[in-house]
Design a protein around this motif. Structure first.
Motif, PDB file in Angstrom:
ATOM      1  N   ILE A   1     -26.767 -19.544 -13.845  1.00 60.63           N
ATOM      2  CA  ILE A   1     -26.873 -19.647 -12.393  1.00 60.63           C
ATOM      3  C   ILE A   1     -27.208 -21.082 -12.012  1.00 60.63           C
ATOM      4  O   ILE A   1     -28.229 -21.630 -12.441  1.00 60.63           O
ATOM      5  CB  ILE A   1     -27.948 -18.690 -11.848  1.00 60.63           C
TER       6      ILE A   1
ATOM      7  N   SER B   1     -35.017 -17.295  -8.273  1.00 63.98           N
ATOM      8  CA  SER B   1     -33.770 -16.567  -8.559  1.00 63.98           C
ATOM      9  C   SER B   1     -34.022 -15.322  -9.398  1.00 63.98           C
ATOM     10  O   SER B   1     -33.082 -14.616  -9.768  1.00 63.98           O
ATOM     11  CB  SER B   1     -32.795 -17.480  -9.312  1.00 63.98           C
TER      12      SER B   1
ATOM     13  N   ARG C   1     -23.612 -16.225 -21.280  1.00 65.91           N
ATOM     14  CA  ARG C   1     -23.432 -14.837 -20.823  1.00 65.91           C
ATOM     15  C   ARG C   1     -23.356 -13.899 -22.022  1.00 65.91           C
ATOM     16  O   ARG C   1     -23.859 -12.777 -21.983  1.00 65.91           O
ATOM     17  CB  ARG C   1     -22.170 -14.726 -19.962  1.00 65.91           C
TER      18      ARG C   1
ATOM     19  N   VAL D   1     -27.037 -10.586 -14.023  1.00 66.79           N
ATOM     20  CA  VAL D   1     -26.717 -11.443 -12.879  1.00 66.79           C
ATOM     21  C   VAL D   1     -26.098 -10.571 -11.799  1.00 66.79           C
ATOM     22  O   VAL D   1     -25.063  -9.925 -12.009  1.00 66.79           O
ATOM     23  CB  VAL D   1     -25.760 -12.574 -13.284  1.00 66.79           C
TER      24      VAL D   1
ATOM     25  N   ASN E   1     -25.185 -10.210  -7.471  1.00 63.75           N
ATOM     26  CA  ASN E   1     -25.043 -10.831  -6.156  1.00 63.75           C
ATOM     27  C   ASN E   1     -25.817 -10.029  -5.122  1.00 63.75           C
ATOM     28  O   ASN E   1     -25.603  -8.816  -4.990  1.00 63.75           O
ATOM     29  CB  ASN E   1     -23.573 -10.924  -5.752  1.00 63.75           C
TER      30      ASN E   1
ATOM     31  N   GLN F   1     -24.383 -13.934   0.261  1.00 62.42           N
ATOM     32  CA  GLN F   1     -24.780 -13.399  -1.038  1.00 62.42           C
ATOM     33  C   GLN F   1     -25.040 -14.539  -2.019  1.00 62.42           C
ATOM     34  O   GLN F   1     -24.332 -15.558  -2.002  1.00 62.42           O
ATOM     35  CB  GLN F   1     -23.694 -12.474  -1.588  1.00 62.42           C
TER      36      GLN F   1
ATOM     37  N   GLU G   1     -26.404 -15.423  -6.276  1.00 59.74           N
ATOM     38  CA  GLU G   1     -26.608 -14.872  -7.613  1.00 59.74           C
ATOM     39  C   GLU G   1     -28.094 -14.808  -7.931  1.00 59.74           C
ATOM     40  O   GLU G   1     -28.816 -15.800  -7.792  1.00 59.74           O
ATOM     41  CB  GLU G   1     -25.888 -15.721  -8.664  1.00 59.74           C
TER      42      GLU G   1
END
Length: 430
Positions: A249, A256, A301, A317, A319, A418, A420
């Motif tokens: 991100i 976050s 990822r 992750v 949104n 939106q 992350e």
């Protein structure tokens, strides 16, 4: 006159021979069960004399504490070592060992009380070479337990040292079944050997729960002609998630992160449940993950997915629509010229400061840390090249910061789109 000179030279050589002999007789490392030679100790601080021999402590259990001034866990253990020395000093002698200079350690000890608390009384052996050759190691703290008879009884890591074990050793004459600390080389795949055909390696992944002795907390990038990867050792699970978030991100920060619920004993230490050191020992994690280079863009990822498949919590992750702030470009021509390819960021140290030749996501990360009470800032600049951003005065609000950024072609604006987020929750699969 010549005869007198020759006699003096011979006398000096005789004085030097024992030192040379001592250097030569310690070329091989000692192991458990070996007898330690009666070596000379020099450059001692916190002791009545600058010199001593191990035999001066005959009849006592000797604990050697290898440490360095850059090692936070080593320094944190000083009160514990001091407590043992004060309580059991008639039967135990702790000696702290470092290869740093006497002058450096003297300065450190002078500043110790103001920074850490009561002065440690444990003798400090500085500028050491001999004991480091006898007991080679990669990670510290590193403890060697020597019996009253002079035999090596235990080789332990930092988390294995406990005052109650010292008392048990004195009463029972042994420590029972304890794992021997074996140093781990973090620069090669964990627990691999020279037999591993690295040139043929396509995929390698291991995951451990619980403290790995022999290696500290650390990050070891993996890169070869055919593969790429990452290794993290002795990190809490929440920190593994955060390190993945930083790579996945843009501008990731604690803002976050969404944790549900927040009271998990496996994510955070809860005071009173058990000693904090025991909890960390049980809840440290290590992961080593290597894949073909063609998978480099999705490396982190994949790492996150692998951790999720093994850990009691997973991080995903997601949104989410959220009131936040966005960093945008208002005038590309007004962006400050970046003449240097050398990245430099002084904003984390102080403001006024600057970020030179850096990605905008790094400025965003600084903002989110510097203004913890303001909404999350997200990077919407779409700039791929490094930029220079200067914050040339103290700022306490977005408005004050925008007054500076507007002259550099940038602006922070509110948004409700939106964004992350990294959502951590109990793993339904485990």
């Amino acid at each position: 006159m010549k005869k007198l000179t020759i006699l003096i030279v011979l006398a000096l050589l005789c004085l030097k021979i024992p030192l040379i002999a001592q250097e030569n007789q310690i070329l091989s490392a000692l192991k458990i069960g070996d007898t330690i030679p009666d070596i000379n100790l020099t450059h001692i601080l916190n002791y009545p004399s600058k010199k001593a021999k191990l035999s001066d402590f005959k009849g006592k259990v000797i604990i050697l504490d290898f440490w360095a001034t850059h090692c936070a866990p080593c320094i944190a253990s000083f009160p514990k070592l001091d407590s043992v020395q004060r309580k059991l000093g008639n039967e135990v002698q702790i000696l702290s060992i470092t290869n740093e200079t006497e002058a450096a350690i003297k300065t450190f000890l002078e500043r110790y009380p103001a920074k850490y608390g009561p002065m440690t009384t444990v003798p400090q052996i500085t500028e050491d070479k001999v004991l480091h050759r006898l007991f080679p190691h990669r990670s510290i703290p590193h403890y060697i337990w020597i019996s009253k008879e002079g035999t090596v009884e235990a080789i332990l890591g930092g988390f294995q040292f406990k005052p109650e074990k010292v008392e048990k050793f004195l009463k029972e004459g042994g420590l029972g079944e304890l794992p021997v600390k074996i140093d781990i080389d973090g620069n090669i795949p964990l627990f691999s050997s020279e037999l591993l055909p690295k040139a043929k390696l396509e995929d390698y992944r291991v995951f451990f729960k619980g403290r790995l002795e022999g290696i500290g907390a650390g990050t070891f990038p993996r890169r070869s002609a055919n593969t790429i990867g990452i290794c993290w050792t002795n990190e809490l699970l929440i920190d593994l998630f955060k390190m993945c978030g930083l790579k996945i991100i843009s501008g990731f920060s604690d803002k976050s992160l969404v944790i549900q619920p927040k009271d998990s004993l496996q994510l955070f230490y809860q005071k009173g449940a058990m000693p904090e050191s025991d909890w960390i020992y049980a809840n440290d994690y290590s992961v080593d993950f290597i894949v073909p280079k063609r998978d480099s863009t999705s490396l982190f990822r994949q790492v996150l997915a692998y951790i999720n498949s093994r850990a009691p919590y997973s991080a995903n992750v997601v949104n989410r629509r959220l009131a936040h702030l966005e960093l945008r470009v208002t005038d590309k021509k007004a962006l400050l010229p970046t003449k240097s390819d050398l990245y430099k960021n002084t904003l984390y140290k102080k403001v006024p400061g600057s970020m030179i030749a850096g990605p905008t996501r790094n400025f965003v990360s600084w903002f989110n840390e510097h203004f913890p009470d303001l909404p999350l800032l997200v990077d919407r600049t779409e700039l791929s090249s490094p930029v220079t951003i200067r914050v040339e005065q103290q700022v306490s609000s977005v408005r004050e910061l925008n007054d500076l950024l507007s002259e550099q072609g940038l602006m922070i604006v509110p948004s409700n789109k939106q964004v992350e987020m990294l959502v951590v929750s109990p793993n339904p699969k485990l």
